[in-house]
Design a protein around this motif. Sequence first.
Motif, PDB file in Angstrom:
ATOM      1  N   SER A   1      -0.127   7.061 -10.143  1.00 23.34           N
ATOM      2  CA  SER A   1       0.676   7.904  -9.856  1.00 23.34           C
ATOM      3  C   SER A   1       1.953   6.868  -9.127  1.00 23.34           C
ATOM      4  O   SER A   1       2.607   6.902  -8.732  1.00 23.34           O
ATOM      5  CB  SER A   1       0.268   8.080  -8.255  1.00 23.34           C
ATOM      6  OG  SER A   1      -0.365   7.288  -7.301  1.00 23.34           O
ATOM      7  N   GLY A   2       1.682   5.311  -9.105  1.00 26.59           N
ATOM      8  CA  GLY A   2       2.778   4.292  -9.249  1.00 26.59           C
ATOM      9  C   GLY A   2       2.622   3.807  -8.397  1.00 26.59           C
ATOM     10  O   GLY A   2       3.366   2.873  -7.545  1.00 26.59           O
ATOM     11  N   ARG A   3       1.611   3.492  -7.180  1.00 26.65           N
ATOM     12  CA  ARG A   3       1.123   3.262  -6.071  1.00 26.65           C
ATOM     13  C   ARG A   3       0.482   1.724  -6.806  1.00 26.65           C
ATOM     14  O   ARG A   3      -0.063   1.938  -7.499  1.00 26.65           O
ATOM     15  CB  ARG A   3       0.279   3.976  -5.137  1.00 26.65           C
ATOM     16  CG  ARG A   3      -0.494   2.956  -4.278  1.00 26.65           C
ATOM     17  CD  ARG A   3      -1.307   4.591  -3.195  1.00 26.65           C
ATOM     18  NE  ARG A   3      -2.418   4.340  -3.352  1.00 26.65           N
ATOM     19  CZ  ARG A   3      -3.779   3.439  -3.487  1.00 26.65           C
ATOM     20  NH1 ARG A   3      -3.562   1.974  -2.610  1.00 26.65           N
ATOM     21  NH2 ARG A   3      -4.642   3.561  -4.392  1.00 26.65           N
TER      22      ARG A   3
ATOM     23  N   VAL B   1       2.305 -10.709 -11.271  1.00 23.54           N
ATOM     24  CA  VAL B   1       1.460  -8.845 -11.823  1.00 23.54           C
ATOM     25  C   VAL B   1       0.843  -8.175 -10.770  1.00 23.54           C
ATOM     26  O   VAL B   1       0.227  -8.593  -9.233  1.00 23.54           O
ATOM     27  CB  VAL B   1       0.113  -9.585 -12.250  1.00 23.54           C
ATOM     28  CG1 VAL B   1      -0.435  -7.552 -12.890  1.00 23.54           C
ATOM     29  CG2 VAL B   1       0.062 -10.573 -13.797  1.00 23.54           C
ATOM     30  N   LEU B   2       1.658  -7.179 -10.729  1.00 27.73           N
ATOM     31  CA  LEU B   2       1.003  -5.477  -9.881  1.00 27.73           C
ATOM     32  C   LEU B   2       0.175  -5.045 -11.044  1.00 27.73           C
ATOM     33  O   LEU B   2       0.671  -4.377 -12.106  1.00 27.73           O
ATOM     34  CB  LEU B   2       2.732  -4.856  -9.382  1.00 27.73           C
ATOM     35  CG  LEU B   2       3.369  -5.675  -8.884  1.00 27.73           C
ATOM     36  CD1 LEU B   2       4.724  -4.869  -8.606  1.00 27.73           C
ATOM     37  CD2 LEU B   2       3.437  -6.009  -7.376  1.00 27.73           C
ATOM     38  N   VAL B   3      -0.880  -4.553 -10.222  1.00 28.54           N
ATOM     39  CA  VAL B   3      -1.189  -3.520 -10.875  1.00 28.54           C
ATOM     40  C   VAL B   3      -1.318  -2.185 -10.132  1.00 28.54           C
ATOM     41  O   VAL B   3      -1.370  -2.125  -8.421  1.00 28.54           O
ATOM     42  CB  VAL B   3      -3.131  -3.632 -10.836  1.00 28.54           C
ATOM     43  CG1 VAL B   3      -4.072  -2.741 -10.957  1.00 28.54           C
ATOM     44  CG2 VAL B   3      -3.624  -4.987 -11.499  1.00 28.54           C
ATOM     45  N   LEU B   4      -0.860  -1.178 -10.852  1.00 25.83           N
ATOM     46  CA  LEU B   4      -0.308   0.751 -10.409  1.00 25.83           C
ATOM     47  C   LEU B   4      -1.511   1.308 -10.575  1.00 25.83           C
ATOM     48  O   LEU B   4      -1.655   1.336 -11.587  1.00 25.83           O
ATOM     49  CB  LEU B   4       1.171   0.583 -10.714  1.00 25.83           C
ATOM     50  CG  LEU B   4       1.829  -0.191 -10.546  1.00 25.83           C
ATOM     51  CD1 LEU B   4       3.377   0.195 -11.316  1.00 25.83           C
ATOM     52  CD2 LEU B   4       2.773  -0.518  -9.359  1.00 25.83           C
TER      53      LEU B   4
ATOM     54  N   ALA C   1       0.635  -1.079  -0.013  1.00 26.05           N
ATOM     55  CA  ALA C   1      -0.494  -0.341  -0.486  1.00 26.05           C
ATOM     56  C   ALA C   1       0.610   1.145  -0.295  1.00 26.05           C
ATOM     57  O   ALA C   1       0.477   2.171  -0.532  1.00 26.05           O
ATOM     58  CB  ALA C   1      -1.165   0.246   1.155  1.00 26.05           C
ATOM     59  N   GLU C   2       2.326   1.146   0.914  1.00 29.23           N
ATOM     60  CA  GLU C   2       2.578   2.662   0.922  1.00 29.23           C
ATOM     61  C   GLU C   2       3.892   2.443  -0.792  1.00 29.23           C
ATOM     62  O   GLU C   2       4.361   3.452  -0.990  1.00 29.23           O
ATOM     63  CB  GLU C   2       3.291   2.594   1.608  1.00 29.23           C
ATOM     64  CG  GLU C   2       2.753   2.353   3.317  1.00 29.23           C
ATOM     65  CD  GLU C   2       1.623   3.644   3.182  1.00 29.23           C
ATOM     66  OE1 GLU C   2       2.187   4.785   3.006  1.00 29.23           O
ATOM     67  OE2 GLU C   2       0.762   3.216   3.501  1.00 29.23           O
ATOM     68  N   ARG C   3       3.894   1.564  -1.231  1.00 32.96           N
ATOM     69  CA  ARG C   3       4.768   1.189  -2.508  1.00 32.96           C
ATOM     70  C   ARG C   3       4.308   2.533  -3.425  1.00 32.96           C
ATOM     71  O   ARG C   3       3.554   2.077  -4.329  1.00 32.96           O
ATOM     72  CB  ARG C   3       5.270  -0.357  -2.051  1.00 32.96           C
ATOM     73  CG  ARG C   3       6.849  -0.361  -3.303  1.00 32.96           C
ATOM     74  CD  ARG C   3       7.595  -0.164  -2.795  1.00 32.96           C
ATOM     75  NE  ARG C   3       8.963  -0.296  -3.316  1.00 32.96           N
ATOM     76  CZ  ARG C   3       9.876   0.339  -4.148  1.00 32.96           C
ATOM     77  NH1 ARG C   3       9.632   1.632  -4.216  1.00 32.96           N
ATOM     78  NH2 ARG C   3      10.885  -0.740  -4.846  1.00 32.96           N
ATOM     79  N   ARG C   4       5.309   3.141  -3.792  1.00 28.96           N
ATOM     80  CA  ARG C   4       4.836   3.081  -5.528  1.00 28.96           C
ATOM     81  C   ARG C   4       5.979   2.858  -6.766  1.00 28.96           C
ATOM     82  O   ARG C   4       7.882   2.963  -5.999  1.00 28.96           O
ATOM     83  CB  ARG C   4       5.278   5.257  -5.403  1.00 28.96           C
ATOM     84  CG  ARG C   4       4.133   5.503  -4.683  1.00 28.96           C
ATOM     85  CD  ARG C   4       3.668   7.189  -5.014  1.00 28.96           C
ATOM     86  NE  ARG C   4       2.966   7.202  -3.642  1.00 28.96           N
ATOM     87  CZ  ARG C   4       1.304   7.332  -3.582  1.00 28.96           C
ATOM     88  NH1 ARG C   4       1.199   7.157  -5.112  1.00 28.96           N
ATOM     89  NH2 ARG C   4       0.091   7.258  -3.029  1.00 28.96           N
ATOM     90  N   LEU C   5       6.147   2.725  -7.513  1.00 27.76           N
ATOM     91  CA  LEU C   5       6.783   2.417  -8.732  1.00 27.76           C
ATOM     92  C   LEU C   5       7.323   3.763  -9.585  1.00 27.76           C
ATOM     93  O   LEU C   5       5.884   4.274 -10.735  1.00 27.76           O
ATOM     94  CB  LEU C   5       6.630   1.226  -8.647  1.00 27.76           C
ATOM     95  CG  LEU C   5       7.049   0.232  -7.955  1.00 27.76           C
ATOM     96  CD1 LEU C   5       6.586  -0.947  -9.534  1.00 27.76           C
ATOM     97  CD2 LEU C   5       8.119   0.081  -7.719  1.00 27.76           C
TER      98      LEU C   5
ATOM     99  N   ALA D   1      -3.293   3.372 -15.634  1.00 27.10           N
ATOM    100  CA  ALA D   1      -3.193   2.496 -14.641  1.00 27.10           C
ATOM    101  C   ALA D   1      -1.796   2.172 -15.399  1.00 27.10           C
ATOM    102  O   ALA D   1      -1.992   2.449 -16.591  1.00 27.10           O
ATOM    103  CB  ALA D   1      -4.234   1.546 -14.404  1.00 27.10           C
ATOM    104  N   THR D   2      -1.458   1.190 -14.906  1.00 30.21           N
ATOM    105  CA  THR D   2       0.120   0.302 -15.155  1.00 30.21           C
ATOM    106  C   THR D   2      -0.179  -1.257 -14.779  1.00 30.21           C
ATOM    107  O   THR D   2      -0.365  -1.300 -13.530  1.00 30.21           O
ATOM    108  CB  THR D   2       1.361   0.731 -14.574  1.00 30.21           C
ATOM    109  OG1 THR D   2       1.121   2.334 -15.389  1.00 30.21           O
ATOM    110  CG2 THR D   2       2.528  -0.364 -15.807  1.00 30.21           C
TER     111      THR D   2
END
Length: 137
Positions: free
Chosen positions: A113-115, A107-110, A35-39, A52-53
């Motif tokens: 803002s990259g969160r 798979v990561l859904v961002l 939850a706190e991580r941004r890419l 989204a990414t």
Amino acid sequence: MTGLVVCAVVLAAASVFGLWQRRSGGRMKVRGRDAERRLGAAELGVELGRRATLVQFSSAFCQPCRATRRTLAEVSDMIDGVSHVEIDAEERLALVRDLNILKTPTVLVLDASGRIVTRASGQPRKADVIAALGQAV
């Protein structure tokens, strides 16, 4: 007789574990650490999508990774502003360790803002990816 009982118990335990793995693999989950991580573009090597990414961690000999690539490409083509990025886990080990990626495909859904909104370990279904994008947008 004891050997037969041990064999039956081991087979039963392996079957239960296999069914649990099959059921839980590919499901979108929210983890507290994410939850706190941004890419950003620096970590991914490409710009984030406008809405989204979808970030896919893959490896060269991973059969489910190929199917996941097709699924995520279809979803990103269907929904405007969503991009798909595939990262070779073997080439980006520092990022894999930092994000605690344990298997491929992951798979990561961002969001825009990259969160990190959610993740799936294993091959996700298209409907689950689309639903997860609803949380990101």
